[in-house]
Design an enzyme around this catalytic site. Structure first.
Site, short mmCIF file in Angstrom:
data_model
loop_
_atom_site.label_atom_id
_atom_site.label_comp_id
_atom_site.label_asym_id
_atom_site.label_seq_id
_atom_site.Cartn_x
_atom_site.Cartn_y
_atom_site.Cartn_z
N GLU A 227 0.88 -1.18 0.00
CA GLU A 227 0.00 0.00 0.00
C GLU A 227 0.91 1.22 0.00
O GLU A 227 1.45 1.59 1.04
CB GLU A 227 -0.89 -0.01 1.25
CG GLU A 227 -1.83 -1.20 1.31
CD GLU A 227 -3.03 -1.01 0.39
OE1 GLU A 227 -3.46 0.13 0.19
OE2 GLU A 227 -3.53 -2.04 -0.14
N CYS A 262 -1.72 8.94 2.73
CA CYS A 262 -1.48 8.45 1.37
C CYS A 262 -2.57 8.89 0.39
O CYS A 262 -2.33 8.99 -0.81
CB CYS A 262 -1.37 6.93 1.38
SG CYS A 262 -2.70 6.13 2.30
#
Lengths: 496, 503
Positions: A227, A262
């Site tokens: 990720e 993110c």
């Protein structure tokens, strides 16, 4: 240290091999433990997050505590369903040449062939290495790994030490620490475990370390979920509800760890003519959120470490962009705080536009016509999320079909993260694999195909010695022809 | 030593020109094709699948010849295991692809109203497929079907150890499929891998799928990590066959089982298959009966030497002969063992209880040698299998429900098949792939489509409903409302909103 780590891994393997983590009751118990921990220790967790990044209590609650609790509840609710084997169908031409009850019709062989897909724990151990500063979010993959029946090692980010040590202290009190362990430490404690053999590695962080994780995983052929991040673009059309748009962008950018997330909007693309209006709207909203002096606001997180603080200052003070500041720019080195800062028309080859910002700096790039934003985004690496604000359904469709990103949100930012029915993950440079909800369970499971056949109905055509007669029948069977099935079942060709 | 590790060295010795430059040019062209959007429309994907079907129909004889040249495969075996399966898969993909590409609507909570949540599959871009020499047509084109159905541009690198089939693919793919989007390259895996690593300019690197051996797989995955390219690895392992003679009984069921064991060992590329039965586990008291039946059935099935494929090359022939050189292993040979180096043929060979630490019992055999290991009780076979690396498949011939349940729950493998073997490969509703040492990533049918797709989450919202509690400045009331919303407790939320409950 090496021996104790190896011993810990041995213990986990032994517990997994003994079947401790397999029963649904054990998994549910651990999930309830995490839930209790998030409830009973909410204040302590918020304090740790505040110590690490100055996270306001509300943000901590919304982005971390609540998400962990709803993940647990969702997993508990669906656990039995996820664990259940899934029956699949087969057709008669799938070599299911069963005889006795089979009338030769396609599909009849489901009686003789039971095809199942039990989702079994694939992993003896999983290493979840969270290198992100949103530390409690490291529990989300742990929840899915436990639901899938694995033994787990969690390595939280050392960049958020208060949360890391709190997790190391609390988790053993609430869940079975013979099967779920927390390992703390810095770079060496990160890289050393990668030399060991895991059944799956789940990594959240940046693409540079992502490459190292994957290269290490290659030695043991360990599958990975990465990720990562990327520059999440926000395209803003001129036909939007400006006030709502500005609020949602601001909430996604500065309302979550002050840009250190993110999926935070990284930069905006809008038309040259619309940019001034958007800028004014953003300024108004920012003043409402954080007051006239944002550095004094308790609702704004700080930058996580001096290293990152300096990195962001370098981006801001870069002479290619330093004259493009149109709002903000205040910084406080003592408190490691940087105010929401907006730039207009920074050069595309500046450092700010080449790396993921991961902070409270927001460049606005202008284009002539809004459709040019698509080409610009496609010239960059694929981000974790792409955002579009528009009422134009044609632009929406184009955006959806031409932009590749982990996920996409129209007329909002970040909130897709909270929907457990949507897979969350990247593509290309933003990562591989996805999780949340059922997807986490699947990420940590191996869907084993199980085929049950009966002894009835032997088809001679399948076996040597081969002949053209047998070949003819095989062709017919594979093409689903009824006549060929009948011949096969009746033992044609006769003789050999 | 991995059965196929040798191939890297021998390729190094005979390598053609490094293909780096060609590969980079191909990649550039394929990227442009992909970015132009050419491979996205459903009609294009369907036309490619139809093209593939025409290729398999019109060039069937040439395909059989190539497979016979490379492996001595009988045309029936070639059809049964490769051509026929591909036709079936391509037809299934053609039928289903319209459904596969459709976005899937998912639930969005009331709190997000108005909102529309979907999962939209999109192609990854340019994908790279490495295939293996034992089913050189099948292992090249099966993933290709999925990659095309998913809308990608594809580079196929067939195994250089099956050169006739590699040439067949290179000569024909361009004529039947869109040559700007599907390319076949030749060369050694080492030069192949390094050439892709030089492509550092764009991040939209190929997704790679490799079928083969662990050693090459490690190389590919390490190279892929430089570009964060996701990989799928279809490897092998020692696929055990648990033979529960007590519940199978004698008579017809026993004969059927023996037929199927022979099919899965010697009739599948002479045992050179990742899903072939590697060894058998049987109770000591039943071993003689099983061996007797195997011998007599082999005599009937394999009377002529052309009924079984040959060993692919001299190097593998040496490797397999080497497995029999160990004196303790040689002493355990009960049937067969004849080696014909000139024709690269090894006759079907059965061994009884070779030493468990011998190479034949620690490495994947990948050949026509079948060790039979005896146990006191058939249940002991479960611990035996568990103690070893996870294989691609576990097979068991049994009618005992509790043994079946224990095998499924207590062993781990890519798949499990009861009372047959290898056939799971042809069923495209079942995912095909390994776990642990046998690899990761699953394909066949819809799984192939998904392997080569990115499932993009798309959430659409409107401007109409705004929740002020989302935004700073924060206060306790906002936290309370959020607590209720995350539990979808809309009643309490409303009370709090109107200040009717204490925060």
């Amino acid at each position: 240290m090496e021996e104790s780590r190896a011993a810990a891994v041995q213990e986990l393997r032994a517990r997994f091999a003994a079947g401790t983590t397999r029963p649904a009751e054990w998994r549910a118990k651990q999930l309830r433990g995490v839930l209790r921990m998030a409830t009973e220790m909410e204040a302590e967790i918020c304090d740790a997050l505040h110590a690490d990044v100055g996270k306001p209590k509300t943000e901590a609650h919304v982005h971390e505590i609540s998400l962990v609790k709803s993940s647990c509840l969702f997993a508990l609710k669906n656990l039995k369903k996820w664990m259940k084997p899934k029956k699949v169908s087969c057709k008669a031409d799938d070599f299911s040449l069963d005889g006795q009850d089979c009338k030769g019709a396609p599909g009849c062989c489901a009686r003789h062939l039971r095809l199942e897909l039990p989702s079994l724990a694939r992993c003896v151990i999983t290493l979840i290495h969270v290198y992100s500063i949103v530390s409690v979010l490291s529990l989300d993959p742990v929840i899915g790994a436990i639901a899938a029946g694995n033994a787990v090692v969690l390595k939280p980010s050392e960049v958020a030490p208060a949360t890391s040590s709190l997790l190391a202290e609390l988790l053993p009190r609430y869940i079975d620490s013979t099967c779920i362990k927390v390992v703390e430490g810095g770079v060496s404690e990160t890289t050393a475990p990668l030399e060991l053999k895991w059944d799956k590695i789940f990594y959240t962080g940046n693409s540079k370390v992502g490459r190292i994780v994957m290269a290490s995983a290659a030695k043991h052929l360990t599958p990975v979920v990465l990720e990562l991040g990327g520059k999440c673009p926000v395209v803003v059309d001129s036909n939007v509800n400006l006030h709502v748009t500005a609020k949602r962008i601001a909430a996604g950018k500065w309302g979550c760890n002050n840009g250190q997330a993110c999926i935070a909007p990284d930069f905006i693309i809008t038309t040259e003519s619309f940019a001034p209006k958007l800028l004014e709207a953003l300024k108004k909203v920012l003043e409402k959120f954080y007051g006239k002096d944002p550095l004094l606001s308790e609702d704004l997180s700080r930058v996580v470490t001096p290293n990152h603080f300096n990195r962001l200052l370098d981006l801001m003070d870069d002479e290619m962009v330093s004259d493009k500041i149109v709002f903000g720019g205040q910084r406080d080195e003592q408190k490691l705080k940087i105010a929401p800062t907006i730039f207009l028309d920074v050069p595309l080859d500046s450092a700010m536009m080449k790396e993921e910002i991961f902070g409270p700096l927001l460049p606005i790039i202008t284009v002539d016509k809004i459709h040019e934003s698509l080409g610009l985004i496609n010239s960059m690496t694929k981000p974790l999320a792409a955002y579009l604000f528009t009422r134009d359904s044609k632009l929406q469709k184009q955006f959806e079909s031409t932009i590749s990103a982990g996920g996409m949100l129209l007329n909002d930012t970040s909130v897709h993260l909270t929907n457990p029915h949507l897979p969350f993950g990247g593509v290309g440079e933003s990562g591989t694999g996805s999780y949340h909800g059922r997807f986490t369970f699947d990420a940590f499971s191996h869907g084993k195909a199980v085929l049950h056949r009966g002894f009835g109905g032997e088809a001679k055509a399948r076996y040597p010695p081969y002949s053209s007669a047998k070949l003819k029948i095989l062709k017919g069977v594979l093409a689903g022809k009824l006549g060929a099935h009948i011949q096969a079942i009746l033992g044609f060709p006769r003789g050999k | 030593m991995d059965p196929m590790a040798a191939s890297v060295e021998e390729i190094g010795a005979a390598a053609p020109q490094p293909l780096g430059l060609h590969a980079v040019q191909h990649l550039g062209e394929l990227r442009s094709t992909f970015e132009s959007g050419r491979t996205r429309p459903l009609a294009w994907r369907q036309s490619q699948l139809r093209g593939l079907l025409r290729l398999l129909a019109e060039k069937e004889e040439e395909a059989f010849r190539a497979l016979h040249d490379d492996l001595g495969k009988h045309r029936a075996e070639a059809y049964r295991d490769e051509v026929g399966v591909l036709i079936k898969s391509a037809n299934a993909a053609l039928r289903e692809v319209g459904k596969w590409v459709a976005p899937e609507k998912v639930w969005a909570p009331l709190v997000a109203f108005p909102a529309n949540a979907q999962v939209v599959p999109e192609p990854l871009g340019v994908v790279l497929i490495f295939s293996c020499w034992n089913f050189p047509l099948g292992l090249s084109l099966e993933p290709l079907i999925g990659a095309i159905a998913a809308g990608n541009a594809v580079v196929l690198k067939p195994s250089e150890l099956a050169p006739a089939t590699a040439k067949f693919l290179e000569d024909n793919i361009g004529d039947y499929m869109d040559a700007t989007a599907v390319k076949v390259i030749q060369g050694a895996p080492r030069s192949g891998s390094s050439s892709w690593s030089t492509d550092g300019t764009r991040s939209s690197s190929p997704h790679r799928k490799i079928s083969g051996c662990p050693r090459v797989a490690r190389m590919v995955m390490a190279a892929a990590s430089k570009h964060l390219t996701p990989v799928a690895l279809e490897l092998g392992g020692k696929c055990p066959c648990i033979f529960d003679s007590a519940s199978v009984g004698t008579g017809r069921n026993l004969q059927t089982s023996v037929n199927r064991v022979i099919f899965a060992k010697w009739s599948s590329c002479a045992g050179q298959a990742c899903v072939a039965i590697d060894y058998i586990l049987v109770e000591e008291r039943f071993a003689p009966t099983l061996i007797k039946m195997l011998k007599s059935t082999l005599k009937r099935f394999m009377a002529d030497s052309d009924q079984m494929a040959r060993i692919v090359n001299a190097r593998h022939f040496q490797r397999l002969s080497g497995l029999l050189k160990d004196p303790a292993v040689a002493a355990s040979v009960l049937h067969g063992g004849k080696l014909d180096a000139k024709n690269l043929c090894i006759e079907p060979t059965i061994l009884l209880n070779p030493p468990l630490d011998s190479a034949i019992m620690t490495e994947e055999i990948f050949g026509p040698l079948l060790p039979i290991i005896t146990a006191e009780k058939i249940e002991d076979s479960i611990a035996f299998v568990r103690a070893r690396p996870k294989p691609l498949a576990v097979y068991a011939f049994t009618n005992c429900a509790s043994l079946k349940r224990r095998i499924v729950e207590e062993t781990s493998s890519g798949s499990v098949t009861f009372n047959d073997a290898v056939v799971q490969y042809g069923i495209d509703t079942l995912p095909f792939g390994g776990v642990g040492q046998s690899g990761f990533g699953q394909y066949h049918g819809k799984y192939s489509f998904e392997m080569f797709s990115h499932k993009k989450a798309v959430l659409k919202r409107g401007f109409l409903v705004e929740a002020m509690l989302r935004y700073p400045p924060w206060d306790e009331q906002k936290i309370a409302m959020m607590r209720h919303l995350y539990r979808y407790d809309y009643v309490r939320f409303i009370f709090t909103f109107f200040g009717l409950s204490r925060t």
